[in-house]
Design a protein around this motif. Structure first.
Motif, PDB file in Angstrom:
ATOM      1  N   CYS A   1     -15.775  23.528  22.952  1.00  0.00           N
ATOM      2  CA  CYS A   1     -14.915  24.003  21.871  1.00  0.00           C
ATOM      3  C   CYS A   1     -15.807  24.217  20.648  1.00  0.00           C
ATOM      4  O   CYS A   1     -15.835  25.291  20.087  1.00  0.00           O
ATOM      5  CB  CYS A   1     -13.820  22.962  21.584  1.00  0.00           C
TER       6      CYS A   1
ATOM      7  N   ARG B   1     -19.940  29.942  25.589  1.00  0.00           N
ATOM      8  CA  ARG B   1     -19.165  30.006  24.347  1.00  0.00           C
ATOM      9  C   ARG B   1     -19.426  28.754  23.515  1.00  0.00           C
ATOM     10  O   ARG B   1     -19.766  27.693  24.069  1.00  0.00           O
ATOM     11  CB  ARG B   1     -17.660  30.111  24.609  1.00  0.00           C
TER      12      ARG B   1
ATOM     13  N   LYS C   1     -15.149  26.284  12.664  1.00  0.00           N
ATOM     14  CA  LYS C   1     -13.874  25.953  13.314  1.00  0.00           C
ATOM     15  C   LYS C   1     -12.710  26.027  12.331  1.00  0.00           C
ATOM     16  O   LYS C   1     -12.691  25.306  11.335  1.00  0.00           O
ATOM     17  CB  LYS C   1     -13.927  24.526  13.894  1.00  0.00           C
TER      18      LYS C   1
ATOM     19  N   GLU D   1     -17.015  32.517  17.894  1.00  0.00           N
ATOM     20  CA  GLU D   1     -15.827  32.938  17.130  1.00  0.00           C
ATOM     21  C   GLU D   1     -16.218  33.361  15.719  1.00  0.00           C
ATOM     22  O   GLU D   1     -16.972  32.657  15.049  1.00  0.00           O
ATOM     23  CB  GLU D   1     -14.810  31.790  17.053  1.00  0.00           C
TER      24      GLU D   1
ATOM     25  N   TRP E   1     -15.853  36.700  19.302  1.00  0.00           N
ATOM     26  CA  TRP E   1     -14.418  36.706  19.541  1.00  0.00           C
ATOM     27  C   TRP E   1     -13.679  36.399  18.247  1.00  0.00           C
ATOM     28  O   TRP E   1     -14.183  35.684  17.387  1.00  0.00           O
ATOM     29  CB  TRP E   1     -14.010  35.794  20.697  1.00  0.00           C
TER      30      TRP E   1
ATOM     31  N   GLY F   1     -10.545  34.617  16.677  1.00  0.00           N
ATOM     32  CA  GLY F   1      -9.658  33.510  17.050  1.00  0.00           C
ATOM     33  C   GLY F   1      -8.204  33.820  16.730  1.00  0.00           C
ATOM     34  O   GLY F   1      -7.894  34.752  15.968  1.00  0.00           O
ATOM     35  N   ALA F   2      -7.321  33.002  17.327  1.00  0.00           N
ATOM     36  CA  ALA F   2      -5.882  33.234  17.193  1.00  0.00           C
ATOM     37  C   ALA F   2      -5.413  33.182  15.734  1.00  0.00           C
ATOM     38  O   ALA F   2      -4.502  33.912  15.339  1.00  0.00           O
ATOM     39  CB  ALA F   2      -5.132  32.193  18.018  1.00  0.00           C
ATOM     40  N   ARG F   3      -6.039  32.304  14.934  1.00  0.00           N
ATOM     41  CA  ARG F   3      -5.624  32.184  13.529  1.00  0.00           C
ATOM     42  C   ARG F   3      -6.126  33.343  12.690  1.00  0.00           C
ATOM     43  O   ARG F   3      -5.706  33.524  11.544  1.00  0.00           O
ATOM     44  CB  ARG F   3      -6.118  30.859  12.956  1.00  0.00           C
TER      45      ARG F   3
ATOM     46  N   LYS G   1      -8.417  37.265  20.582  1.00  0.00           N
ATOM     47  CA  LYS G   1      -7.409  36.331  21.088  1.00  0.00           C
ATOM     48  C   LYS G   1      -6.027  36.765  20.604  1.00  0.00           C
ATOM     49  O   LYS G   1      -5.915  37.395  19.542  1.00  0.00           O
ATOM     50  CB  LYS G   1      -7.714  34.919  20.584  1.00  0.00           C
TER      51      LYS G   1
ATOM     52  N   ARG H   1      -4.405  33.151  24.958  1.00  0.00           N
ATOM     53  CA  ARG H   1      -4.570  31.695  24.745  1.00  0.00           C
ATOM     54  C   ARG H   1      -3.247  31.000  24.431  1.00  0.00           C
ATOM     55  O   ARG H   1      -3.203  29.850  24.032  1.00  0.00           O
ATOM     56  CB  ARG H   1      -5.621  31.386  23.670  1.00  0.00           C
TER      57      ARG H   1
ATOM     58  N   ASP I   1      -7.400  32.062  28.640  1.00  0.00           N
ATOM     59  CA  ASP I   1      -8.000  30.829  28.116  1.00  0.00           C
ATOM     60  C   ASP I   1      -7.019  29.698  28.442  1.00  0.00           C
ATOM     61  O   ASP I   1      -6.149  29.368  27.631  1.00  0.00           O
ATOM     62  CB  ASP I   1      -8.201  30.989  26.601  1.00  0.00           C
TER      63      ASP I   1
ATOM     64  N   HIS J   1      -6.693  26.383  25.884  1.00  0.00           N
ATOM     65  CA  HIS J   1      -5.823  26.309  24.696  1.00  0.00           C
ATOM     66  C   HIS J   1      -4.351  26.482  25.043  1.00  0.00           C
ATOM     67  O   HIS J   1      -3.488  26.101  24.266  1.00  0.00           O
ATOM     68  CB  HIS J   1      -6.290  27.313  23.631  1.00  0.00           C
TER      69      HIS J   1
ATOM     70  N   GLU K   1     -12.984  25.755  28.226  1.00  0.00           N
ATOM     71  CA  GLU K   1     -13.844  24.876  27.426  1.00  0.00           C
ATOM     72  C   GLU K   1     -14.457  23.777  28.290  1.00  0.00           C
ATOM     73  O   GLU K   1     -13.749  23.125  29.071  1.00  0.00           O
ATOM     74  CB  GLU K   1     -13.021  24.244  26.299  1.00  0.00           C
TER      75      GLU K   1
HETATM   76  C1  PEP Z   1     -11.335  27.926  20.252  1.00  0.00           C
HETATM   77  O1  PEP Z   1     -11.538  28.795  21.109  1.00  0.00           O
HETATM   78  O2  PEP Z   1     -11.918  26.851  20.212  1.00  0.00           O
HETATM   79  C2  PEP Z   1     -10.255  28.177  19.287  1.00  0.00           C
HETATM   80  C3  PEP Z   1     -10.270  27.717  18.057  1.00  0.00           C
HETATM   81  O3  PEP Z   1      -9.286  28.872  19.852  1.00  0.00           O
HETATM   82  P1  PEP Z   1      -7.932  29.524  19.282  1.00  0.00           P
HETATM   83  O4  PEP Z   1      -8.344  30.593  18.315  1.00  0.00           O
HETATM   84  O5  PEP Z   1      -7.357  30.057  20.541  1.00  0.00           O
HETATM   85  O6  PEP Z   1      -7.115  28.428  18.694  1.00  0.00           O
END
Ligand code: PEP
Ligand code: MN
Length: 362
Positions: free
Chosen positions: A21, A46, A51, A84, A103, A105-107, A132, A162, A196, A199, A225
């Motif tokens: 992660c 990855r 984060k 990410e 990549w 990320g989802a956020r 994502k 994810r 994924d 997650h 992960e």
């Molecule tokens: C991740 O891949 O560690 C991550 C933060 O993923 P996500 O954007 O899907 O929450």
């Protein structure tokens, strides 16, 4: 700018991406990369460098310094790398340090400003990028992020499913809501789509089942992960697995291809599909006939000033059909969804009938 061999890796099927992660130390990254490379099945390493955490004070990643560790892990293991990115600075730093694939990320997918900022830096490059799904189940946000990248001519775009945030208790950390990635696959049939499961599940014991489900739906790969000591991981400890356990999982999954040229299979499928097409045609005809009757009823209700919605009648239909459906091997949830759609359409037809009358008498 991009290493040409990365495009070959990008086209590998199934495409398996794995790693921690978060990048935590040089040793953790090197150890993980070497173990993953030795499986012979993992194509890319990855690691989260920056984060995005829900609350301040949690581990927010090691930041730029970890890019050096990643570079070393990559050169020792031979695995290309994937990181990410959430803004232009991340993209520039990652590319400067030789990261192969990015990549979103989802956020970040939820924020069109951030996605546009990333797209602007990538304009006309051939750096592959995975998007994502957004945290919320908004398919247009996901599609919008892809369109922003396409608009600046990014050539290699992929999607990562994810899962989606839900409120309250759920078996999943992020509900898969499979119909959303299925619709994305329909819209972008040629685009790389990977799952994924880490997650989505938020735990280890459901990874296999979710990964298998995605393969059954024709996904092109997985991002899972992994960590040399999952329980001690600084983020997402519950869902990370040992590289060796990943290897076991990959060996036990049933891999499927979308097409077969085997004549016997093709013939059998063609026959069954022809029967399904006939039934679908009959069903459509019957539904159309049913709607005509609903309109007729609408006329009587209109002329007698009766409400369109007749709750008791609706309950009776639903109850009776669910019982019949169960006997026929159809699930109550499906019957309820089907009749809900039919009933809504029927109400809307009856509404049009009433509205048409008003127009006429004006
Ligand atoms: C991740 O891949 O560690 C991550 C933060 O993923 P996500 O954007 O899907 O929450
Ligand atoms: Mn994670």
């Amino acid at each position: 700018m991009t290493n040409p061999s990365i495009i070959k890796t990008w086209q590998q099927r199934p495409l398996i991406i794995s790693g921690p992660c978060s990048a935590e130390s040089e040793q953790q990254l090197v150890e993980t990369a070497m173990a993953l490379a030795s499986t012979g099945k993992v194509a890319m390493l990855r690691a989260g460098i920056w984060k995005p955490r829900t609350k301040p004070g949690l581990f927010e990643g090691m930041g730029s310094i970890a890019l050096q560790w990643l570079k070393l892990a990559s050169s020792l293991s031979g695995l290309p790398t994937c990181v990410e990115v959430a803004n232009a600075k991340h993209v520039e730093e990652a590319l400067h340090m030789g990261v192969d694939v990015l990549w979103i990320g989802a956020r970040t997918t939820v924020n069109p400003f951030s996605v546009q900022e990333i797209a602007d830096v990538l304009r006309n490059t051939d750096v592959p990028i995975l998007v994502k799904n957004p945290v919320n189940p908004d398919i247009e946000l996901w599609a919008g992020a892809i369109e922003r990248l396409q608009a600046v001519h990014v050539k290699n775009i992929g999607m990562i499913h994810r899962g989606f945030s839900t409120y309250g208790d759920s078996n999943y950390r992020n509900a898969p809501l499979w119909h959303i990635p299925i619709e994305m696959k329909r819209r972008y049939p040629e685009m790389l789509l990977i799952c994924d499961p880490s997650h989505i599940c938020g735990n280890r014991h459901m990874l296999h089942q979710v990964a298998q489900r995605s393969i059954d739906l024709g996904y092109h790969g997985l991002m899972v992960e992994s960590h040399p000591n999952p329980d001690k991981a600084l983020s997402d400890a519950k869902q990370q697995i040992l590289p060796g356990d990943l290897m076991v999982m990959l060996n036990n999954l049933v891999w499927r291809s979308e097409q077969s040229s085997e004549q016997e299979f093709v013939d059998a499928l063609t026959k069954l599909r022809a029967r399904i097409d006939n039934l679908d045609e009959e069903l459509l005809g019957l539904i159309a006939e049913r709607m005509k009757l609903a309109e007729k009823i609408g006329e009587y209700k209109r002329d007698n000033n009766i409400t369109i919605l007749q709750t008791q009648r609706w309950n009776e239909i639903l109850e009776k059909s669910i019982q019949k459906g169960i006997k026929l091997g159809l699930s109550p949830a499906f019957i309820a969804r089907y009749f809900d759609a039919v009933h809504l359409e029927s109400i809307s037809r009856q509404n049009s009938v009433m509205y048409a009358k008003k127009e006429e008498t004006k």
